[in-house]
Design an enzyme around this catalytic site. Structure first.
Site, PDB file in Angstrom:
ATOM      1  N   THR A  52       0.829  -1.219   0.000  1.00 17.97           N
ATOM      2  CA  THR A  52       0.000   0.000   0.000  1.00 17.97           C
ATOM      3  C   THR A  52       0.859   1.263   0.000  1.00 17.97           C
ATOM      4  OG1 THR A  52      -0.308   0.100   2.418  1.00 17.97           O
ATOM      5  CG2 THR A  52      -1.909  -1.194   1.165  1.00 17.97           C
TER       6      THR A  52
ATOM      7  N   TYR B  71      -0.283  12.575   7.292  1.00 16.25           N
ATOM      8  CA  TYR B  71       0.872  11.725   6.933  1.00 16.25           C
ATOM      9  C   TYR B  71       2.165  12.530   6.897  1.00 16.25           C
ATOM     10  CZ  TYR B  71      -0.543   6.958   6.485  1.00 16.25           C
ATOM     11  OH  TYR B  71      -0.891   5.662   6.802  1.00 16.25           O
TER      12      TYR B  71
ATOM     13  N   LEU C  61      -2.638   5.523  -0.010  1.00 14.29           N
ATOM     14  CA  LEU C  61      -4.081   5.252   0.056  1.00 14.29           C
ATOM     15  C   LEU C  61      -4.276   3.733   0.185  1.00 14.29           C
ATOM     16  CD1 LEU C  61      -6.483   7.266  -0.063  1.00 14.29           C
ATOM     17  CD2 LEU C  61      -6.867   6.458  -2.386  1.00 14.29           C
ATOM     18  N   HIS C  62      -4.127   3.255   1.428  1.00 17.70           N
ATOM     19  CA  HIS C  62      -4.035   1.808   1.671  1.00 17.70           C
ATOM     20  C   HIS C  62      -5.235   0.993   1.170  1.00 17.70           C
ATOM     21  CE1 HIS C  62      -0.896   2.843   4.640  1.00 17.70           C
ATOM     22  NE2 HIS C  62      -1.723   3.765   5.075  1.00 17.70           N
ATOM     23  N   ASP C  63      -6.419   1.344   1.673  1.00 15.86           N
ATOM     24  CA  ASP C  63      -7.531   0.394   1.600  1.00 15.86           C
ATOM     25  C   ASP C  63      -8.037   0.051   0.193  1.00 15.86           C
ATOM     26  OD1 ASP C  63      -7.425   0.101   4.322  1.00 15.86           O
ATOM     27  OD2 ASP C  63      -8.981   1.585   4.729  1.00 15.86           O
TER      28      ASP C  63
END
Ligand code: BDR
Ligand code: CA
Length: 311
Positions: free
Chosen positions: A193, A228, A239-241
């Site tokens: 991610t 961040y 933008l991990h998810d």
């Protein structure tokens, strides 16, 4: 045929973008949204999920409230990352129009799995509390889960403790149970991610969409960028998810390798660490697909297209 999907989440800025991708990408069909405490309290995460669906004009997908705390630990929220509301940035002066489901997340998950004619994919972008509970209480339903694709863990270091990623850290007992369950499991950890950075170029693509929804996305990602930068010195936030949703939409976007994964739930200094045996040191059989590489261009194109399609 679109892949049937449930999104279990704790919105959260990146969860919000994952929701929009799951709502609008034609490769998947979003059947339900369940919430879990994590980035904020489950009350706030549930309002935020309802907010995202309202903004996207989705009225036929239930939003059901899940666990308000981890299986055995006290909840640790991430208001330093996601703010007081869990989705800070743009201000809204009205309540979301999409109501909360009268059924609890567990009941909605059971209902969806029982009623859908084919196995359903569960994408989880928060702590795995709801999913661990589901697997423990309804073992007969596991064949109805096509796979669990989780944003969590890391093949290297953490983001809330030296060796722990936040979703693993919040409820390591739950993550441990899910990883060991035998249900097909994919882990999209920080190592992948952190390849999904919202650079200025990416932000400009959202600005060019020009719709009110795209503007809200820009404001969410700008807020996320500010925390961040402040907390970790990132020039652009990861933008991990949506990476977990993208893996379901097109597996080629997120390259994975097979490996054995265990979650440390006992360690004094390592609680929530994911020990990913990429080189088979332990001889334990692989139990997970572990994401290692992101096709950035394909990833961002899918999300920009999704937000564009929502008008
Ligand atoms: C994960 O933690 C949360 O802050 C994000 O929403 C994401 O799911 C990243 O570690
Ligand atoms: Ca999340």
């Amino acid at each position: 045929m679109a892949i049937p999907l449930v999104l279990d989440c704790d919105p959260g800025h990146d969860d919000a973008m994952a929701l929009l991708l799951a709502i609008a990408d034609p490769a998947v069909e979003l059947l339900a949204v369940t919430t879990v405490a994590g980035n904020q309290t489950v009350d706030k995460c549930t309002v935020n999920a309802r907010r995202v669906l309202s903004l996207a004009g989705v009225t036929d997908v239930p939003v059901a409230r899940g666990a308000d705390r981890p299986l055995v630990r006290r909840l640790r929220i991430a208001d330093d990352v996601h703010g007081q509301t869990g989705l800070d940035g743009p201000l809204f002066d009205t309540e979301p129009t999409v109501p909360e489901s009268p059924s609890a997340a567990q009941d909605v998950l059971i209902d969806v799995l029982q009623k859908h004619s084919t196995p359903v994919t569960i994408v989880a972008t928060g702590a795995l509390t709801n999913i661990a509970r589901l697997l423990a209480s309804e073992p007969a339903l596991t064949p109805k889960i096509a796979e669990i694709v989780w944003m969590g863990g890391s093949t290297d270091r953490g983001n809330i403790a030296p060796l722990a990623e936040a979703n693993a850290y919040v409820d390591p007992e739950a993550a441990d149970q899910v990883v060991r369950s035998g249900v097909p499991f994919t882990m999209c950890g920080l190592n992948v991610t952190h390849q999904a950075l919202v650079t200025d170029d990416v932000l400009a693509r959202f600005e060019r969409i020009g719709t009110p929804l795209a503007r809200i996305c820009v404001e969410w990602m700008t807020f996320f960028a500010s925390t961040y930068r402040q907390l970790w010195g990132f020039e652009a936030p990861p933008l991990h998810d949506p990476v977990a949703v993208a893996r379901v939409i097109d597996p080629a976007i997120v390259r994975c390798v097979e490996a054995n994964v265990v979650v440390e739930a006992k360690g004094e200094w390592t609680s929530g660490a994911t020990a990913v045996d990429l080189f088979n040191y332990t001889g334990r059989a692989p139990n997970a697909q572990v994401a290692v590489e992101l096709d950035r261009e394909a990833f961002w194109t899918r999300i920009v297209d999704a937000v564009t399609a929502l008008g």
